[in-house]
Design an enzyme around this catalytic site. Sequence first.
Site, PDB file in Angstrom:
ATOM      1  N   LYS A 125       0.832  -1.208   0.000  1.00  0.00           N
ATOM      2  CA  LYS A 125       0.000   0.000   0.000  1.00  0.00           C
ATOM      3  C   LYS A 125       0.867   1.260   0.000  1.00  0.00           C
ATOM      4  CE  LYS A 125      -3.125   0.570   3.390  1.00  0.00           C
ATOM      5  NZ  LYS A 125      -3.305   1.817   4.168  1.00  0.00           N
TER       6      LYS A 125
ATOM      7  N   ARG B 262       2.688   5.977  -3.235  1.00  0.00           N
ATOM      8  CA  ARG B 262       3.809   6.801  -3.698  1.00  0.00           C
ATOM      9  C   ARG B 262       4.019   6.651  -5.202  1.00  0.00           C
ATOM     10  NH1 ARG B 262       4.209   5.622   1.571  1.00  0.00           N
ATOM     11  NH2 ARG B 262       5.455   6.893   3.010  1.00  0.00           N
TER      12      ARG B 262
ATOM     13  N   GLY C 173      -5.138   7.734   5.546  1.00  0.00           N
ATOM     14  CA  GLY C 173      -4.234   8.713   6.151  1.00  0.00           C
ATOM     15  C   GLY C 173      -3.031   8.979   5.275  1.00  0.00           C
TER      16      GLY C 173
ATOM     17  N   SER D 116       6.931   8.770  12.569  1.00  0.00           N
ATOM     18  CA  SER D 116       5.904   8.775  11.529  1.00  0.00           C
ATOM     19  C   SER D 116       6.486   8.974  10.137  1.00  0.00           C
ATOM     20  CB  SER D 116       4.872   9.883  11.806  1.00  0.00           C
ATOM     21  OG  SER D 116       4.040  10.026  10.666  1.00  0.00           O
TER      22      SER D 116
ATOM     23  N   GLN E 109       4.649   9.172   7.584  1.00  0.00           N
ATOM     24  CA  GLN E 109       3.753  10.099   6.875  1.00  0.00           C
ATOM     25  C   GLN E 109       4.197  11.537   7.081  1.00  0.00           C
ATOM     26  OE1 GLN E 109      -0.259   9.186   8.086  1.00  0.00           O
ATOM     27  NE2 GLN E 109      -0.248   7.196   7.100  1.00  0.00           N
TER      28      GLN E 109
ATOM     29  N   ASP F 280       1.790  -1.262  11.958  1.00  0.00           N
ATOM     30  CA  ASP F 280       0.447  -1.661  11.509  1.00  0.00           C
ATOM     31  C   ASP F 280       0.120  -3.106  11.890  1.00  0.00           C
ATOM     32  OD1 ASP F 280      -0.036   0.826  10.424  1.00  0.00           O
ATOM     33  OD2 ASP F 280       0.703   0.274   8.439  1.00  0.00           O
TER      34      ASP F 280
ATOM     35  N   LYS G  90      -4.522   5.727  14.649  1.00  0.00           N
ATOM     36  CA  LYS G  90      -4.604   5.050  13.336  1.00  0.00           C
ATOM     37  C   LYS G  90      -6.052   5.128  12.827  1.00  0.00           C
ATOM     38  CE  LYS G  90      -0.294   4.008  13.072  1.00  0.00           C
ATOM     39  NZ  LYS G  90       0.537   4.671  12.073  1.00  0.00           N
TER      40      LYS G  90
ATOM     41  N   ARG H 191      -6.582   1.924  17.791  1.00  0.00           N
ATOM     42  CA  ARG H 191      -6.371   0.473  17.672  1.00  0.00           C
ATOM     43  C   ARG H 191      -6.082  -0.191  19.006  1.00  0.00           C
ATOM     44  NH1 ARG H 191      -3.202   0.212  11.876  1.00  0.00           N
ATOM     45  NH2 ARG H 191      -5.131   0.250  10.691  1.00  0.00           N
TER      46      ARG H 191
ATOM     47  N   ARG I  90      -7.791  -3.233   9.513  1.00  0.00           N
ATOM     48  CA  ARG I  90      -6.891  -4.183  10.182  1.00  0.00           C
ATOM     49  C   ARG I  90      -7.534  -4.793  11.437  1.00  0.00           C
ATOM     50  NH1 ARG I  90      -2.743  -3.686   6.770  1.00  0.00           N
ATOM     51  NH2 ARG I  90      -2.177  -1.572   6.181  1.00  0.00           N
TER      52      ARG I  90
HETATM   53  C1  S3P Z   1       2.536   4.768   6.268  1.00  0.00           C
HETATM   54  C2  S3P Z   1       3.046   5.159   7.495  1.00  0.00           C
HETATM   55  C3  S3P Z   1       2.497   4.691   8.776  1.00  0.00           C
HETATM   56  C4  S3P Z   1       1.556   3.494   8.612  1.00  0.00           C
HETATM   57  C5  S3P Z   1       0.627   3.665   7.454  1.00  0.00           C
HETATM   58  C6  S3P Z   1       1.404   3.832   6.156  1.00  0.00           C
HETATM   59  C7  S3P Z   1       3.164   5.286   5.043  1.00  0.00           C
HETATM   60  O1  S3P Z   1       1.761   5.751   9.367  1.00  0.00           O
HETATM   61  O2  S3P Z   1       0.815   3.282   9.796  1.00  0.00           O
HETATM   62  O3  S3P Z   1      -0.224   2.542   7.322  1.00  0.00           O
HETATM   63  O4  S3P Z   1       2.910   4.740   3.951  1.00  0.00           O
HETATM   64  O5  S3P Z   1       3.955   6.244   5.136  1.00  0.00           O
HETATM   65  P1  S3P Z   1       2.456   6.820  10.354  1.00  0.00           P
HETATM   66  O6  S3P Z   1       3.336   7.684   9.567  1.00  0.00           O
HETATM   67  O7  S3P Z   1       1.277   7.584  10.936  1.00  0.00           O
HETATM   68  O8  S3P Z   1       3.171   5.997  11.381  1.00  0.00           O
END
Ligand code: S3P
Length: 451
Positions: free
Chosen positions: A28, A33, A100, A173, A175, A326, A353, A357, A405
């Site tokens: 994913k 990306r 997210g 993180s 993200q 995750d 999340k 969770r 999940r």
């Molecule tokens: C992800 C980063 C993670 C992960 C999410 C995918 C990503 O989140 O939990 O499922 O692809 O960068 P966080 O950055 O909030 O930890």
Amino acid sequence: MSHGAAPKPATASRSENLKGTVTIPGDKSISHRSFMFGGLASGETRITGLLEGEDVINTGRAMSAMGAKIRKDGDTWIINGTGNGALLAPDAPLDFGNAGTGCRLTMGLVGVYDFASTFIGDASLSSRPMGRVLNPLREMGVQVEASAGDKLPVTLKGPRTPAPITYRVPMASAQVKSAVLLAGLNTPGITTVIEPVMTRDHTEKMLAGFGAALSVETDAEGVRTIRLEGRGKLVGQTIAVPGDPSSTAFPLVAAILVPGSDITIRNVLMNPTRTGLILTLQDMGADIEILEPRLAGGEDVADLRVRHAELKGVTVPEERAPSMIDEYPILAIAAAFARGETIMNGLEELRVKESDRLSAVANGLKLNGVECVEGEASLTVTGRPDGKGYGTPKGASVRTHLDHRIAMSFLVMGLAAEHPVTVDDATMIATSFPEFMDLMTGLGARISTDS
Ligand code: S3P
């Protein structure tokens, strides 16, 4: 999409001998990306193995709304990107559904542009904190309009010239790291991200692959400094997306828990920032053979052969959390069938999340007769290898809170519990793993959606 779709409960029952060979759909994180960077780069990007889950499709729609041309030819997604710095203003809000990653990364990508973009999502995404991304964007000069508590809907408008920043990511993180780097793509000068605890590194690796001028330095304490030179050229690439280790986790744990099982899972991404669950299950006594480790498109990939084994409880090293963030819901299910106590610490990120969770897992375990203690940022599960007495009381169901999940984890639990396990909704599994039901039942799992 998952907005307002009628919930569909599902039930899993004790199963025997999961057998067969499966290929897990694309990762994913890499799929999101691929659409983003392909949509941004000049020229053509070709993607095979893309995860066609709702989350990723929403990212593709957002990129199309900002000028990328995206089509599918057979198994290959073909993208003609806008060129770096040349995204168009979307003429409607960008709807990221449950995702997210799609939402936060795109906020970075387009937020610094000198036009307005609006971000919306489903009930789950609308309750998640966005300040972690909005704060560094504010530092770069972005004007932010957001609902109370920095939640969606959010409207961003960049300045004429964004300011490059040095940003130390305050929580583990990927993200947040990625959003700042992507904002840096359309910012003059060097944007620097300091990452005290390493998280998944797909953004760094893939941006470098697309031609971004990016460097990574790691000091003796493991603190990473990532520098990106803005406003450079990105060039379309050919990408083969490897199988998602986070989706792999479900058949993997199912095969460990269900007596007589012996399955092979092919083409699994083994990037060390993603393999914490495998290490933890091996510490617990799981029989996971890593076959034909190889490099594919710059990523470690392998096939996994997994057989049933009895597990013992462990204390999971806290520093491993980012590489399995995750996977805690499904690890908690494995722990419910392990002899003794499994102690998981450093779980504060689980509270933000797709659902909280930590409480969703603890409540689901308790409902199904598993002894566990939920702390502020920890979970302790006392397991029972025979699964005796486990199962959902008649008329009740595990509350999934729009979290894929949580749904998949408790369905795996039902395959080894004495009594069936029911979840209140399985529709949102399609956000990350639309093939889950067919793939699991194909291995011999007894799972059905309730009519
Ligand atoms: C992800 C980063 C993670 C992960 C999410 C995918 C990503 O989140 O939990 O499922 O692809 O960068 P966080 O950055 O909030 O930890």
